[in-house]
Design a protein around this motif. Structure first.
Motif, short mmCIF file in Angstrom:
data_model
loop_
_atom_site.label_atom_id
_atom_site.label_comp_id
_atom_site.label_asym_id
_atom_site.label_seq_id
_atom_site.Cartn_x
_atom_site.Cartn_y
_atom_site.Cartn_z
N ASP A 95 -97.53 -9.83 -48.62
CA ASP A 95 -97.37 -11.27 -48.45
C ASP A 95 -96.91 -11.55 -47.02
OD1 ASP A 95 -97.18 -14.02 -49.70
OD2 ASP A 95 -95.12 -13.77 -48.96
N ALA A 96 -97.48 -12.55 -46.38
CA ALA A 96 -97.13 -12.88 -45.00
C ALA A 96 -95.66 -13.28 -44.87
CB ALA A 96 -98.02 -14.00 -44.47
N GLY A 97 -95.13 -13.97 -45.88
CA GLY A 97 -93.74 -14.44 -45.82
C GLY A 97 -92.71 -13.42 -46.29
N ASP A 98 -93.11 -12.52 -47.17
CA ASP A 98 -92.21 -11.51 -47.72
C ASP A 98 -93.00 -10.23 -47.89
OD1 ASP A 98 -90.50 -9.89 -49.15
OD2 ASP A 98 -90.09 -11.35 -50.74
N ARG A 99 -92.92 -9.34 -46.89
CA ARG A 99 -93.75 -8.14 -46.88
C ARG A 99 -93.44 -7.18 -48.02
NH1 ARG A 99 -97.18 -7.48 -43.04
NH2 ARG A 99 -97.06 -5.22 -42.96
N ARG A 100 -92.35 -7.42 -48.76
CA ARG A 100 -92.05 -6.60 -49.94
C ARG A 100 -92.95 -6.99 -51.11
NH1 ARG A 100 -86.11 -8.23 -50.72
NH2 ARG A 100 -87.14 -10.12 -50.08
N MET A 101 -93.49 -8.20 -51.07
CA MET A 101 -94.33 -8.71 -52.16
C MET A 101 -95.79 -8.37 -51.88
SD MET A 101 -94.76 -12.59 -53.66
CE MET A 101 -93.01 -12.85 -53.64
N VAL A 102 -96.49 -7.97 -52.93
CA VAL A 102 -97.92 -7.65 -52.84
C VAL A 102 -98.71 -8.78 -53.46
CG1 VAL A 102 -99.70 -6.05 -53.61
CG2 VAL A 102 -97.47 -5.18 -52.92
N VAL A 103 -99.73 -9.24 -52.72
CA VAL A 103 -100.58 -10.34 -53.19
C VAL A 103 -102.01 -9.81 -53.36
CG1 VAL A 103 -101.45 -12.64 -52.64
CG2 VAL A 103 -99.12 -12.00 -51.98
N VAL A 104 -102.63 -10.17 -54.48
CA VAL A 104 -103.98 -9.72 -54.80
C VAL A 104 -104.98 -10.77 -54.31
CG1 VAL A 104 -105.55 -8.99 -56.65
CG2 VAL A 104 -103.09 -8.49 -56.81
N HIS A 105 -105.99 -10.32 -53.56
CA HIS A 105 -107.03 -11.18 -52.99
C HIS A 105 -108.40 -10.71 -53.46
CE1 HIS A 105 -104.53 -13.09 -49.75
NE2 HIS A 105 -103.78 -12.03 -49.99
N VAL A 106 -109.33 -11.65 -53.61
CA VAL A 106 -110.72 -11.32 -53.95
C VAL A 106 -111.44 -10.89 -52.68
CG1 VAL A 106 -112.90 -12.20 -54.85
CG2 VAL A 106 -110.77 -12.98 -55.84
N LEU A 107 -112.24 -9.86 -52.80
CA LEU A 107 -113.11 -9.42 -51.70
C LEU A 107 -114.53 -9.95 -51.94
CD1 LEU A 107 -111.97 -5.70 -51.31
CD2 LEU A 107 -111.39 -7.64 -49.85
N ASP A 108 -115.40 -9.75 -50.96
CA ASP A 108 -116.78 -10.21 -51.09
C ASP A 108 -117.46 -9.65 -52.34
OD1 ASP A 108 -116.55 -11.73 -48.80
OD2 ASP A 108 -117.51 -10.24 -47.50
N GLY A 109 -117.14 -8.40 -52.69
CA GLY A 109 -117.73 -7.80 -53.89
C GLY A 109 -117.37 -8.56 -55.15
N GLY A 110 -116.15 -9.08 -55.23
CA GLY A 110 -115.72 -9.88 -56.37
C GLY A 110 -116.41 -11.23 -56.41
N VAL A 111 -116.53 -11.85 -55.24
CA VAL A 111 -117.21 -13.14 -55.14
C VAL A 111 -118.68 -12.97 -55.53
CG1 VAL A 111 -117.95 -14.95 -53.52
CG2 VAL A 111 -115.62 -14.03 -53.40
N ASP A 112 -119.25 -11.84 -55.14
CA ASP A 112 -120.66 -11.58 -55.41
C ASP A 112 -120.96 -11.51 -56.91
OD1 ASP A 112 -123.26 -11.09 -54.28
OD2 ASP A 112 -123.07 -9.02 -54.97
N ILE A 113 -120.00 -11.07 -57.72
CA ILE A 113 -120.19 -11.00 -59.17
C ILE A 113 -120.58 -12.37 -59.71
CG2 ILE A 113 -119.04 -10.63 -61.40
CD1 ILE A 113 -119.54 -8.02 -59.87
N PHE A 114 -119.80 -13.40 -59.34
CA PHE A 114 -120.07 -14.74 -59.85
C PHE A 114 -121.33 -15.34 -59.23
CE2 PHE A 114 -115.45 -14.53 -60.84
CZ PHE A 114 -115.60 -14.56 -62.21
N ARG A 115 -121.63 -14.96 -57.99
CA ARG A 115 -122.86 -15.44 -57.36
C ARG A 115 -124.06 -14.90 -58.14
NH1 ARG A 115 -126.59 -13.41 -54.81
NH2 ARG A 115 -125.53 -11.46 -54.33
N GLN A 116 -124.02 -13.61 -58.51
CA GLN A 116 -125.12 -13.01 -59.27
C GLN A 116 -125.25 -13.64 -60.65
OE1 GLN A 116 -124.54 -8.76 -59.42
NE2 GLN A 116 -124.42 -8.60 -57.20
N LEU A 117 -124.11 -13.87 -61.32
CA LEU A 117 -124.16 -14.52 -62.63
C LEU A 117 -124.73 -15.92 -62.51
CD1 LEU A 117 -120.76 -13.38 -64.19
CD2 LEU A 117 -123.06 -12.74 -64.95
N ALA A 118 -124.33 -16.66 -61.47
CA ALA A 118 -124.83 -18.03 -61.27
C ALA A 118 -126.33 -18.02 -61.00
CB ALA A 118 -124.08 -18.71 -60.13
N GLU A 119 -126.79 -17.04 -60.20
CA GLU A 119 -128.23 -16.96 -59.93
C GLU A 119 -129.01 -16.65 -61.20
OE1 GLU A 119 -128.74 -14.07 -56.82
OE2 GLU A 119 -127.89 -15.39 -55.29
#
Length: 169
Positions: A95-119
């Motif tokens: 986390d930018a504000g508290d480096r002890r905290m871990v934040v989970v982010h979506v990568l392009d591969g995750g975004v691509d899953i929903f793009r494929q389903l939508a297509e």
């Protein structure tokens, strides 16, 4: 399954609403089986889809909040995230504000899953719509626009997403 439709509607209005509900929720087992096979292609589990949906709806999440939204322990969420990171669907960042905290982010591969389903969904719907007349398409469009407006109004009344609030809706 019978749901209570607005009692203020006329008998005809309730019947129409019930008929529309039946049409919108009709999903035969073969269609459902095909959809699940598509979703699970490449060992993408429903839990993984749930994680991606939470992150898409609410943005990057601290591990503890993601675990809460999934209704699992932080240890279980860590295992889920580990598997998804190996598949390049998501990543953990400090986390930018508290480096002890871990934040989970979506990568392009995750975004691509929903793009494929939508297509896929768009291709399937296109083949259905090709079978309708212009008059039927026009009537359907009017109804779908009304349905979207009602959904958006209901969503605005509900406030933050259920995943964020940790409650079922």
């Amino acid at each position: 399954m019978t749901l209570k439709i607005n009692p203020e509607r006329s008998d005809e209005g309730r019947r129409l609403a019930d008929d529309v509900l039946n049409e919108l929720t009709a999903w035969n087992p073969r269609e459902r089986m095909y959809a699940f096979k598509k979703w699970l292609t490449g060992s993408l589990s429903l839990v993984h889809l749930h994680v991606l949906t939470i992150l898409e709806a609410d943005g990057p999440q601290p591990m503890s909040r993601l675990a809460e939204a999934l209704d699992v322990s932080v240890a279980s969420a860590t295992g889920i995230v580990d598997r998804m990171e190996r598949r390049l669907l998501i990543e953990r960042r400090p986390d930018a504000g508290d480096r002890r905290m871990v934040v989970v982010h979506v990568l392009d591969g995750g975004v691509d899953i929903f793009r494929q389903l939508a297509e896929h969904r768009r291709r399937s719907l296109t083949s259905l719509l090709d079978r309708l007349t212009e008059e039927e398409l026009s009537a359907l469009l009017t109804g779908l626009r009304a349905l979207r407006a009602a959904r958006e109004a209901l969503s605005a009344e509900a406030g933050p997403t259920a995943a964020t609030m940790g409650r079922d809706t």
